[in-house]
Design a protein around this motif. Structure first.
Motif, PDB file in Angstrom:
ATOM      1  N   ILE A   1     -14.329  10.750  -0.579  1.00  0.00           N
ATOM      2  CA  ILE A   1     -15.174   9.899   0.261  1.00  0.00           C
ATOM      3  C   ILE A   1     -16.633  10.054  -0.140  1.00  0.00           C
ATOM      4  CG2 ILE A   1     -15.986   9.462   2.616  1.00  0.00           C
ATOM      5  CD1 ILE A   1     -13.165  10.356   3.573  1.00  0.00           C
ATOM      6  N   PHE A   2     -17.129  11.304  -0.251  1.00  0.00           N
ATOM      7  CA  PHE A   2     -18.548  11.430  -0.589  1.00  0.00           C
ATOM      8  C   PHE A   2     -18.823  11.129  -2.057  1.00  0.00           C
ATOM      9  CE2 PHE A   2     -17.503  16.097  -0.151  1.00  0.00           C
ATOM     10  CZ  PHE A   2     -17.719  16.508  -1.460  1.00  0.00           C
ATOM     11  N   LEU A   3     -17.846  11.287  -2.930  1.00  0.00           N
ATOM     12  CA  LEU A   3     -18.033  10.837  -4.319  1.00  0.00           C
ATOM     13  C   LEU A   3     -18.217   9.320  -4.364  1.00  0.00           C
ATOM     14  CD1 LEU A   3     -15.545  13.141  -6.213  1.00  0.00           C
ATOM     15  CD2 LEU A   3     -17.982  12.898  -6.727  1.00  0.00           C
ATOM     16  N   ASP A   4     -17.425   8.589  -3.580  1.00  0.00           N
ATOM     17  CA  ASP A   4     -17.598   7.136  -3.503  1.00  0.00           C
ATOM     18  C   ASP A   4     -18.995   6.783  -3.008  1.00  0.00           C
ATOM     19  OD1 ASP A   4     -15.116   6.341  -4.450  1.00  0.00           O
ATOM     20  OD2 ASP A   4     -14.228   6.122  -2.454  1.00  0.00           O
ATOM     21  N   LEU A   5     -19.468   7.513  -1.992  1.00  0.00           N
ATOM     22  CA  LEU A   5     -20.785   7.234  -1.420  1.00  0.00           C
ATOM     23  C   LEU A   5     -21.893   7.461  -2.453  1.00  0.00           C
ATOM     24  CD1 LEU A   5     -20.290   8.835   2.107  1.00  0.00           C
ATOM     25  CD2 LEU A   5     -20.495   6.382   1.589  1.00  0.00           C
ATOM     26  N   ILE A   6     -21.815   8.559  -3.189  1.00  0.00           N
ATOM     27  CA  ILE A   6     -22.886   8.801  -4.165  1.00  0.00           C
ATOM     28  C   ILE A   6     -22.762   7.865  -5.367  1.00  0.00           C
ATOM     29  CG2 ILE A   6     -23.385  11.160  -3.422  1.00  0.00           C
ATOM     30  CD1 ILE A   6     -21.886  12.239  -5.810  1.00  0.00           C
ATOM     31  N   ASN A   7     -21.540   7.499  -5.740  1.00  0.00           N
ATOM     32  CA  ASN A   7     -21.363   6.575  -6.865  1.00  0.00           C
ATOM     33  C   ASN A   7     -21.833   5.166  -6.517  1.00  0.00           C
ATOM     34  OD1 ASN A   7     -20.447   8.440  -8.743  1.00  0.00           O
ATOM     35  ND2 ASN A   7     -18.336   8.257  -8.047  1.00  0.00           N
ATOM     36  N   LYS A   8     -21.811   4.813  -5.221  1.00  0.00           N
ATOM     37  CA  LYS A   8     -22.323   3.509  -4.762  1.00  0.00           C
ATOM     38  C   LYS A   8     -23.815   3.587  -4.463  1.00  0.00           C
ATOM     39  CE  LYS A   8     -17.960   2.101  -2.670  1.00  0.00           C
ATOM     40  NZ  LYS A   8     -17.213   2.030  -1.405  1.00  0.00           N
ATOM     41  N   ASP A   9     -24.420   4.747  -4.721  1.00  0.00           N
ATOM     42  CA  ASP A   9     -25.841   4.974  -4.472  1.00  0.00           C
ATOM     43  C   ASP A   9     -26.214   4.728  -3.014  1.00  0.00           C
ATOM     44  OD1 ASP A   9     -28.166   6.030  -5.501  1.00  0.00           O
ATOM     45  OD2 ASP A   9     -29.009   4.069  -5.984  1.00  0.00           O
ATOM     46  N   THR A  10     -25.332   5.146  -2.106  1.00  0.00           N
ATOM     47  CA  THR A  10     -25.578   5.049  -0.671  1.00  0.00           C
ATOM     48  C   THR A  10     -26.831   5.850  -0.321  1.00  0.00           C
ATOM     49  OG1 THR A  10     -23.197   4.877  -0.300  1.00  0.00           O
ATOM     50  CG2 THR A  10     -24.538   5.510   1.601  1.00  0.00           C
ATOM     51  N   PRO A  11     -27.727   5.273   0.513  1.00  0.00           N
ATOM     52  CA  PRO A  11     -28.889   6.057   0.952  1.00  0.00           C
ATOM     53  C   PRO A  11     -28.441   7.324   1.681  1.00  0.00           C
ATOM     54  CG  PRO A  11     -29.122   3.741   1.559  1.00  0.00           C
ATOM     55  CD  PRO A  11     -27.719   3.930   1.058  1.00  0.00           C
ATOM     56  N   PHE A  12     -29.372   8.248   1.918  1.00  0.00           N
ATOM     57  CA  PHE A  12     -29.069   9.539   2.544  1.00  0.00           C
ATOM     58  C   PHE A  12     -28.104   9.343   3.710  1.00  0.00           C
ATOM     59  CE2 PHE A  12     -29.643  13.299   5.074  1.00  0.00           C
ATOM     60  CZ  PHE A  12     -29.832  14.299   4.131  1.00  0.00           C
ATOM     61  N   PHE A  13     -27.051  10.150   3.740  1.00  0.00           N
ATOM     62  CA  PHE A  13     -26.013   9.979   4.751  1.00  0.00           C
ATOM     63  C   PHE A  13     -25.593  11.317   5.356  1.00  0.00           C
ATOM     64  CE2 PHE A  13     -23.967  10.340   0.608  1.00  0.00           C
ATOM     65  CZ  PHE A  13     -23.019  11.325   0.815  1.00  0.00           C
ATOM     66  N   SER A  14     -24.963  11.199   6.526  1.00  0.00           N
ATOM     67  CA  SER A  14     -24.331  12.334   7.190  1.00  0.00           C
ATOM     68  C   SER A  14     -22.851  12.020   7.302  1.00  0.00           C
ATOM     69  CB  SER A  14     -24.939  12.536   8.590  1.00  0.00           C
ATOM     70  OG  SER A  14     -24.223  13.532   9.297  1.00  0.00           O
ATOM     71  N   LEU A  15     -22.024  12.896   6.753  1.00  0.00           N
ATOM     72  CA  LEU A  15     -20.576  12.701   6.751  1.00  0.00           C
ATOM     73  C   LEU A  15     -19.917  13.917   7.377  1.00  0.00           C
ATOM     74  CD1 LEU A  15     -18.074  11.059   5.736  1.00  0.00           C
ATOM     75  CD2 LEU A  15     -18.240  12.388   3.615  1.00  0.00           C
ATOM     76  N   LYS A  16     -19.112  13.700   8.398  1.00  0.00           N
ATOM     77  CA  LYS A  16     -18.363  14.781   9.036  1.00  0.00           C
ATOM     78  C   LYS A  16     -16.902  14.638   8.633  1.00  0.00           C
ATOM     79  CE  LYS A  16     -17.176  16.767  13.529  1.00  0.00           C
ATOM     80  NZ  LYS A  16     -17.277  16.575  14.995  1.00  0.00           N
ATOM     81  N   LEU A  17     -16.352  15.701   8.030  1.00  0.00           N
ATOM     82  CA  LEU A  17     -14.955  15.720   7.595  1.00  0.00           C
ATOM     83  C   LEU A  17     -14.219  16.773   8.409  1.00  0.00           C
ATOM     84  CD1 LEU A  17     -15.580  15.625   3.747  1.00  0.00           C
ATOM     85  CD2 LEU A  17     -14.953  13.702   5.233  1.00  0.00           C
ATOM     86  N   GLU A  18     -13.148  16.362   9.061  1.00  0.00           N
ATOM     87  CA  GLU A  18     -12.362  17.296   9.869  1.00  0.00           C
ATOM     88  C   GLU A  18     -10.999  17.511   9.215  1.00  0.00           C
ATOM     89  OE1 GLU A  18     -10.612  17.881  14.392  1.00  0.00           O
ATOM     90  OE2 GLU A  18     -11.930  16.187  13.965  1.00  0.00           O
ATOM     91  N   TYR A  19     -10.700  18.784   9.009  1.00  0.00           N
ATOM     92  CA  TYR A  19      -9.440  19.173   8.373  1.00  0.00           C
ATOM     93  C   TYR A  19      -8.565  19.955   9.345  1.00  0.00           C
ATOM     94  CZ  TYR A  19     -11.074  17.964   3.680  1.00  0.00           C
ATOM     95  OH  TYR A  19     -11.516  17.292   2.560  1.00  0.00           O
TER      96      TYR A  19
END
Length: 157
Positions: free
Chosen positions: A121-139
């Motif tokens: 998920i965060f690789l997709d975000l950085i590859n799309k050049d998404t502006p600064f983001f907050s991502l919460k991942l629950e495992y």
């Protein structure tokens, strides 16, 4: 709670990835991850990523960008705040890493590797050049059960 940094160093359409195979009791054992690690006392996210990259790769970052913060929540591990970076500039030569094997991997081939599900998920975000983001991942154990991007649920199992 703990803080860590993670950096994806890019060169020629590839990321420098670490295959974590050298430590026995490693939460990331057998997985491919970016370069990073835990904060030391008094470090900022930038201090941590610069030190970790130097320690794990021998490289000195000269051009890097703070991309976002990823909050990992788990039923078995301590909550972790991971400060995510990408880097396009560096000097030095790659050295051996005591945590695994370093390898340049084509960005398109990353998803064929053994990765944490949330990392995709965060690789997709950085590859799309998404502006600064907050991502919460629950495992739950090693399974991703939810992902919340900037306060909005984007995945729920």
């Amino acid at each position: 709670m703990k803080n860590s940094s993670l950096c994806y160093i890019e060169k020629d359409g590839k990321y420098l990835m670490l295959h974590r195979i050298k430590k026995e009791n490693d939460i990331n054992r057998d997985k491919w991850i970016g370069i990073g690690g835990k904060f030391e006392d008094k470090e900022s996210p930038e201090d941590c990523v610069l030190r970790e990259v130097r320690e794990e790769t021998g490289l000195k970052l000269t051009e890097y960008k703070y991309r976002g913060i990823v909050t990992f929540v788990s039923n078995i591990y301590e909550t972790e705040y991971m400060h995510l970076f990408t880097a396009l500039g560096f000097t030095g030569n790659i050295s051996d890493c005591d945590e695994g094997v370093l390898e340049w991997i084509d960005k398109k081939a990353l998803y064929d590797l053994v990765l944490w599900e949330g990392d995709k998920i965060f690789l997709d975000l950085i590859n799309k050049d998404t502006p600064f983001f907050s991502l919460k991942l629950e495992y739950e154990n090693d399974d991703l059960v939810s992902a919340v991007l900037d306060g909005i649920t984007i995945f729920k199992r």
